[in-house]
Design a protein around this motif. Structure first.
Motif, PDB file in Angstrom:
ATOM      1  N   LYS A   1       0.835  -1.203   0.000  1.00 48.22           N
ATOM      2  CA  LYS A   1       0.000   0.000   0.000  1.00 48.22           C
ATOM      3  C   LYS A   1       0.875   1.261   0.000  1.00 48.22           C
ATOM      4  N   VAL A   2       1.882   1.293   0.868  1.00 48.12           N
ATOM      5  CA  VAL A   2       2.773   2.455   0.957  1.00 48.12           C
ATOM      6  C   VAL A   2       3.535   2.646  -0.349  1.00 48.12           C
ATOM      7  N   PHE A   3       4.041   1.569  -0.926  1.00 43.41           N
ATOM      8  CA  PHE A   3       4.797   1.672  -2.177  1.00 43.41           C
ATOM      9  C   PHE A   3       3.906   2.172  -3.306  1.00 43.41           C
ATOM     10  N   ASN A   4       2.671   1.687  -3.370  1.00 44.19           N
ATOM     11  CA  ASN A   4       1.752   2.156  -4.406  1.00 44.19           C
ATOM     12  C   ASN A   4       1.449   3.645  -4.236  1.00 44.19           C
TER      13      ASN A   4
ATOM     14  N   ALA B   1      13.493  -7.096  -1.912  1.00 39.83           N
ATOM     15  CA  ALA B   1      14.417  -6.399  -1.014  1.00 39.83           C
ATOM     16  C   ALA B   1      13.757  -5.186  -0.379  1.00 39.83           C
ATOM     17  N   ARG B   2      13.061  -4.386  -1.163  1.00 38.49           N
ATOM     18  CA  ARG B   2      12.416  -3.181  -0.632  1.00 38.49           C
ATOM     19  C   ARG B   2      11.350  -3.532   0.401  1.00 38.49           C
ATOM     20  N   ILE B   3      10.570  -4.549   0.102  1.00 38.34           N
ATOM     21  CA  ILE B   3       9.525  -4.968   1.049  1.00 38.34           C
ATOM     22  C   ILE B   3      10.162  -5.451   2.348  1.00 38.34           C
ATOM     23  N   SER B   4      11.220  -6.236   2.236  1.00 32.64           N
ATOM     24  CA  SER B   4      11.904  -6.749   3.418  1.00 32.64           C
ATOM     25  C   SER B   4      12.503  -5.611   4.248  1.00 32.64           C
ATOM     26  N   ILE B   5      13.159  -4.670   3.596  1.00 35.08           N
ATOM     27  CA  ILE B   5      13.773  -3.537   4.300  1.00 35.08           C
ATOM     28  C   ILE B   5      12.701  -2.700   4.989  1.00 35.08           C
ATOM     29  N   TYR B   6      11.614  -2.455   4.287  1.00 35.47           N
ATOM     30  CA  TYR B   6      10.507  -1.694   4.869  1.00 35.47           C
ATOM     31  C   TYR B   6       9.969  -2.402   6.110  1.00 35.47           C
ATOM     32  N   ASN B   7       9.737  -3.690   6.008  1.00 36.54           N
ATOM     33  CA  ASN B   7       9.174  -4.451   7.125  1.00 36.54           C
ATOM     34  C   ASN B   7      10.124  -4.477   8.326  1.00 36.54           C
ATOM     35  N   ILE B   8      11.409  -4.582   8.068  1.00 35.29           N
ATOM     36  CA  ILE B   8      12.398  -4.574   9.154  1.00 35.29           C
ATOM     37  C   ILE B   8      12.341  -3.245   9.901  1.00 35.29           C
ATOM     38  N   ILE B   9      12.299  -2.151   9.174  1.00 35.74           N
ATOM     39  CA  ILE B   9      12.260  -0.832   9.819  1.00 35.74           C
ATOM     40  C   ILE B   9      10.937  -0.639  10.565  1.00 35.74           C
TER      41      ILE B   9
ATOM     42  N   ASP C   1      17.838   5.498   0.940  1.00 31.53           N
ATOM     43  CA  ASP C   1      17.857   6.812   0.289  1.00 31.53           C
ATOM     44  C   ASP C   1      16.546   7.064  -0.449  1.00 31.53           C
ATOM     45  N   LEU C   2      16.054   6.054  -1.156  1.00 29.21           N
ATOM     46  CA  LEU C   2      14.775   6.169  -1.864  1.00 29.21           C
ATOM     47  C   LEU C   2      13.643   6.426  -0.876  1.00 29.21           C
ATOM     48  N   PHE C   3      13.621   5.653   0.209  1.00 29.43           N
ATOM     49  CA  PHE C   3      12.582   5.830   1.220  1.00 29.43           C
ATOM     50  C   PHE C   3      12.649   7.222   1.841  1.00 29.43           C
ATOM     51  N   GLU C   4      13.853   7.724   2.036  1.00 29.36           N
ATOM     52  CA  GLU C   4      13.993   9.080   2.586  1.00 29.36           C
ATOM     53  C   GLU C   4      13.483  10.119   1.584  1.00 29.36           C
ATOM     54  N   ASP C   5      13.849   9.961   0.316  1.00 26.85           N
ATOM     55  CA  ASP C   5      13.380  10.886  -0.724  1.00 26.85           C
ATOM     56  C   ASP C   5      11.861  10.904  -0.820  1.00 26.85           C
ATOM     57  N   LYS C   6      11.230   9.769  -0.574  1.00 30.61           N
ATOM     58  CA  LYS C   6       9.772   9.653  -0.663  1.00 30.61           C
ATOM     59  C   LYS C   6       9.083   9.926   0.680  1.00 30.61           C
TER      60      LYS C   6
END
Length: 137
Positions: A5-8, A17-25, A58-63
């Motif tokens: 949902k957040v990525f969309n 990888a992005r989903i895993s990193i997001y879930n870890i944080i 970095d992408l997550f920070e930019d967004k």
């Protein structure tokens, strides 16, 4: 799944990888380093490079999905962006008020990193002059 949902919402391509990193944080109560995210990815069986973690953060920070805290000496912590409380700056002359996000999260991360001490609460009081009143003086 919240990550999808957040990525969309932020127009981010879905990858494992992005989903895993997001879930870890998301699972962390405190801010976490990129190196710790990387270690947790490996523990979870995701074989990625540390550079992938950095690029993703970095992408997550930019967004505006994560907040990045500078701990000094080239060290950074990351946490999920939350709508935390705000502080109000009030001009001592005209009493104009300006709301700003709480700057204490970075200080809390530095205190924990350097001392292991976990802050439970804080009080921040600031006084000053707005730009207009400062220009008049």
């Amino acid at each position: 799944m919240q990550a999808i949902k957040v990525f969309n919402e932020h127009n981010i391509k879905l990858t494992k990888a992005r989903i895993s990193i997001y879930n870890i944080i998301m699972e962390e109560h405190d801010a976490i380093t990129a190196e710790d995210v990387y270690k947790k990815c490996l523990e979870n069986g995701l074989n990625i490079n540390l550079s992938t973690v950095y690029r993703t953060l970095d992408l997550f920070e930019d967004k505006s999905i994560v907040e990045k805290y500078d701990l000094g000496k080239g060290c950074y912590n990351f946490s999920i962006q939350k709508n935390d409380h705000k502080h109000v700056l009030q001009c001592s002359i005209c009493h104009k008020e300006i709301e700003l996000n709480c700057p204490m999260k970075q200080i809390e991360a530095m205190v924990k990193s350097e001392t292991g001490f976990v802050l439970l609460e804080h009080e921040l009081k600031m006084k000053g002059l707005c730009k207009d009143c400062s220009d008049e003086k």
